[in-house]
Design a protein around this motif. Sequence first.
Motif, mmCIF file in Angstrom:
data_model
loop_
_atom_site.group_PDB
_atom_site.id
_atom_site.type_symbol
_atom_site.label_atom_id
_atom_site.label_comp_id
_atom_site.label_asym_id
_atom_site.label_seq_id
_atom_site.Cartn_x
_atom_site.Cartn_y
_atom_site.Cartn_z
ATOM 1 N N ASP A 182 0.827 -1.207 0.000
ATOM 2 C CA ASP A 182 0.000 0.000 0.000
ATOM 3 C C ASP A 182 0.861 1.258 0.000
ATOM 4 O O ASP A 182 0.519 2.254 -0.648
ATOM 5 N N ALA A 183 1.984 1.218 0.729
ATOM 6 C CA ALA A 183 2.844 2.407 0.801
ATOM 7 C C ALA A 183 3.388 2.759 -0.580
ATOM 8 O O ALA A 183 3.463 3.931 -0.958
ATOM 9 N N LEU A 184 3.762 1.747 -1.367
ATOM 10 C CA LEU A 184 4.272 2.011 -2.716
ATOM 11 C C LEU A 184 3.165 2.570 -3.601
ATOM 12 O O LEU A 184 3.387 3.499 -4.389
ATOM 13 N N ALA A 185 1.955 2.014 -3.464
ATOM 14 C CA ALA A 185 0.833 2.510 -4.261
ATOM 15 C C ALA A 185 0.573 3.979 -3.945
ATOM 16 O O ALA A 185 0.396 4.799 -4.846
ATOM 17 N N GLU A 186 0.583 4.310 -2.628
ATOM 18 C CA GLU A 186 0.343 5.703 -2.240
ATOM 19 C C GLU A 186 1.411 6.634 -2.785
ATOM 20 O O GLU A 186 1.148 7.788 -3.100
ATOM 21 N N ALA A 187 2.633 6.123 -2.893
ATOM 22 C CA ALA A 187 3.729 6.950 -3.400
ATOM 23 C C ALA A 187 3.701 7.039 -4.927
ATOM 24 O O ALA A 187 4.547 7.689 -5.536
ATOM 25 N N GLY A 188 2.751 6.357 -5.555
ATOM 26 C CA GLY A 188 2.630 6.416 -7.004
ATOM 27 C C GLY A 188 3.699 5.623 -7.736
ATOM 28 O O GLY A 188 4.048 5.926 -8.879
ATOM 29 N N ILE A 189 4.225 4.595 -7.073
ATOM 30 C CA ILE A 189 5.269 3.782 -7.701
ATOM 31 C C ILE A 189 4.655 2.457 -8.147
ATOM 32 O O ILE A 189 3.966 1.791 -7.365
ATOM 33 N N GLU A 190 4.906 2.085 -9.405
ATOM 34 C CA GLU A 190 4.355 0.821 -9.892
ATOM 35 C C GLU A 190 5.033 -0.337 -9.171
ATOM 36 O O GLU A 190 6.253 -0.414 -9.095
ATOM 37 N N ARG A 191 4.216 -1.254 -8.616
ATOM 38 C CA ARG A 191 4.751 -2.397 -7.885
ATOM 39 C C ARG A 191 4.442 -3.649 -8.685
ATOM 40 O O ARG A 191 3.290 -3.920 -9.003
ATOM 41 N N VAL A 192 5.484 -4.406 -9.022
ATOM 42 C CA VAL A 192 5.288 -5.638 -9.769
ATOM 43 C C VAL A 192 5.661 -6.806 -8.869
ATOM 44 O O VAL A 192 6.820 -6.982 -8.492
ATOM 45 N N GLU A 193 4.663 -7.601 -8.469
ATOM 46 C CA GLU A 193 4.926 -8.791 -7.668
ATOM 47 C C GLU A 193 5.403 -9.887 -8.604
ATOM 48 O O GLU A 193 4.764 -10.181 -9.604
ATOM 49 N N THR A 194 6.545 -10.526 -8.283
ATOM 50 C CA THR A 194 7.128 -11.464 -9.237
ATOM 51 C C THR A 194 6.995 -12.923 -8.820
ATOM 52 O O THR A 194 7.084 -13.812 -9.646
ATOM 53 N N ASP A 195 6.780 -13.166 -7.530
ATOM 54 C CA ASP A 195 6.497 -14.535 -7.089
ATOM 55 C C ASP A 195 5.132 -14.907 -7.673
ATOM 56 O O ASP A 195 4.220 -14.079 -7.696
#
Lengths: 212, 473
Positions: free
Chosen positions: B128-141
């Motif tokens: 959630d913190a990355l989303a709020e910061a506007g950074i694209e988060r790619v989960e790779t597992d």
Amino acid sequence: MSARERIFSAVRAELSAARDPAQIAGEAAALLAEPDAVRPRLAGATLAESFAIKATALGTTIDRVPALDAVPEAVARYLAGQGLRPSVALDGAPELRGLDWGAVETHSAIAPDEAAGVGLARFGVAESGSIVIHSGPETPILLAFLPLHHVVVLRVADMLAHLEDYAARLEGTEPPRNAILITGPSGTTDIEGSYVRGAHGPGFVHVILVEE
Amino acid sequence: MSDAPHAEAEAPDFKTRAGIALADRTLKIAIDRTTNTAETKRAAAVGAFPEFEAARERGRAIKDHVIANLGHYLETFERNATASGAKVHWAADDAEARAIVVRLCREAGARSVTRSKSMLGEEIGLPDALAEAGIERVETDLAEHIIQLAGEHPSHIIWPAMHRTREQVADLFREGHVPPPSAEDPGSMVRSARRVLREKFLGADVGISGANFLIADTGATCTVTNEGNAELTTTPPRVHIVTAGIEKLVPSTAHAFALLRLLVRSATGGEMTQYTTFHRGPKRPGDADGPEEMHIVLVDNGRSRMLGDEFRDMLRCIRCGACMNHCVVYRQIGGHAYGGTYPGPMGAVLTPVLDGLAKSRDLPFACTMNGRCAEVCPVRIPLPTLLRAWRGRSWRENLEPRAMRAGLGLWAWVARRPRLYRLASGLGVRALRLMGKGGWVGSVPLAGGWTAYRDLPRPSGKTFMEQYRGGRK
Ligand code: SF4
């Protein structure tokens, strides 16, 4: 107070006064005593045989050659058997670069969809059928992860019995930036717990054991 | 609909969440498919390792030694990690940890971040913190990729998407993958994820991972994975960030191997994961690849407090998940019903530490005390004892619901008067017998929580004391 100071003062408040580091080290060493009592026995009569039993159980395939100069031939054989073109991304290790690759085209850049990469293992571990790679100027880590087929050259002389023997080899050296024990092809059990071979890393690991 | 987040995760309190989960037959099927396999494979792996009991004892002793000397090992690790060129950061709680990671991502000018699975990252609320910061988060597992597509949180610490059947995953991939997978078997779905994520790996600015062990004498972090996503997460980006709890320390690489043998067998029933990776600092001069910067964020978040209380044994946990795979309650309700980052028996102990007992008071009670979790725990954590300690604290801190306090108070009053107790239990047993049909009682007034999903055995008609006296005559 910084977060670091807060954490250390919280930890120190809960534990007894500072102890002699030599005494702590002695206790830590005692926790490694009698390793045979707490680790599995080897699966075969020799290190190479134990390694082969464990590695093949995981889907790794193994070829044996008498000497390093037979490696290009073995690689060509593997590629042909898999129906692949005779073209590989090659580790920069001089032991491999110095070989006569004949009909196999080699290159050092690794494409995102590279079919096959050939690298040199630092060690093998007989207990678990693992091979060990170290990052370095000659060895890109991605060589072991981008290709679909990872072909690994392992000298029988570099075979260790147990995981602790690998830890012992690192002692007194500057450990590499990235050391990886690779045990079989990549895989996952994330969908319903059922095993699928070949996830993000290679779907095939082929070890060429060099006897000399 | 298959891609809606599981409803039980959204409900406000444990009883409602558990109720929704119990009524969900598909959830039960999904959990059974994975936990049955996990239980069988673990038993086989332990059976093939006669030294397991001795290894367990050694593992427990290693963790206890580290916990007893935590200050020393934290300092040693910090010194050696710094010498390797990594930068060590300290976070006293989850908010500090989030702030550090987001700041590092901003400093790196990150637009896209790849993440390889880490339960600590979930604990500190990193997604959630990355989303709020506007950074694209790619989960790779793969499992994290599945729950990212579904907009969910993990329901298990080893198999985060355990709550989804393969049919449900196929539906998610059909909507989320371009082109969609060609078939519904797990193999083609895995290949589809490989194709979709390949370019994301190579285009990320920052890679974030966790750590299974922090090696004090080398300053290395150690991660175990199976898919190869971890190395593809930590190698190409310019910056690599590791987040890890301060309890993850071990004295040396050899100690890590001793624990690794326990961890893998207990988690998946394998002997070694496919990849056991040691990271030690950033790219060195001349290195063929690797990140320019390596940051290690060490997170306390309640751990130092546990050193001094009755939950200290819990710091030994190596996050193998065996306790939940063998838990009758987890296997009925799944992970989301627990409401915290960590589910199952270990979660019922940890969540009150992390979220406060007032919010999670029901968890220590969601346990039958059958002891299976402690039997399988590779570092011998006495989980039922720790849950009992929370129950005691809940009572002392007056957190029991009024009806329960009043009911137990009444029971205690009656139980101290033997004649009255015999009279009351005799009446109760006869009343239950009248309510039952055949051998079972299907519904009991005021006990719907018990009888909605299971029947009570119909009693014989007499209390134990009555039968005992009858037998003696
Ligand atoms: S409590 Fe024990 S069994 Fe449960 S996850 Fe931790 S180490 Fe594994």
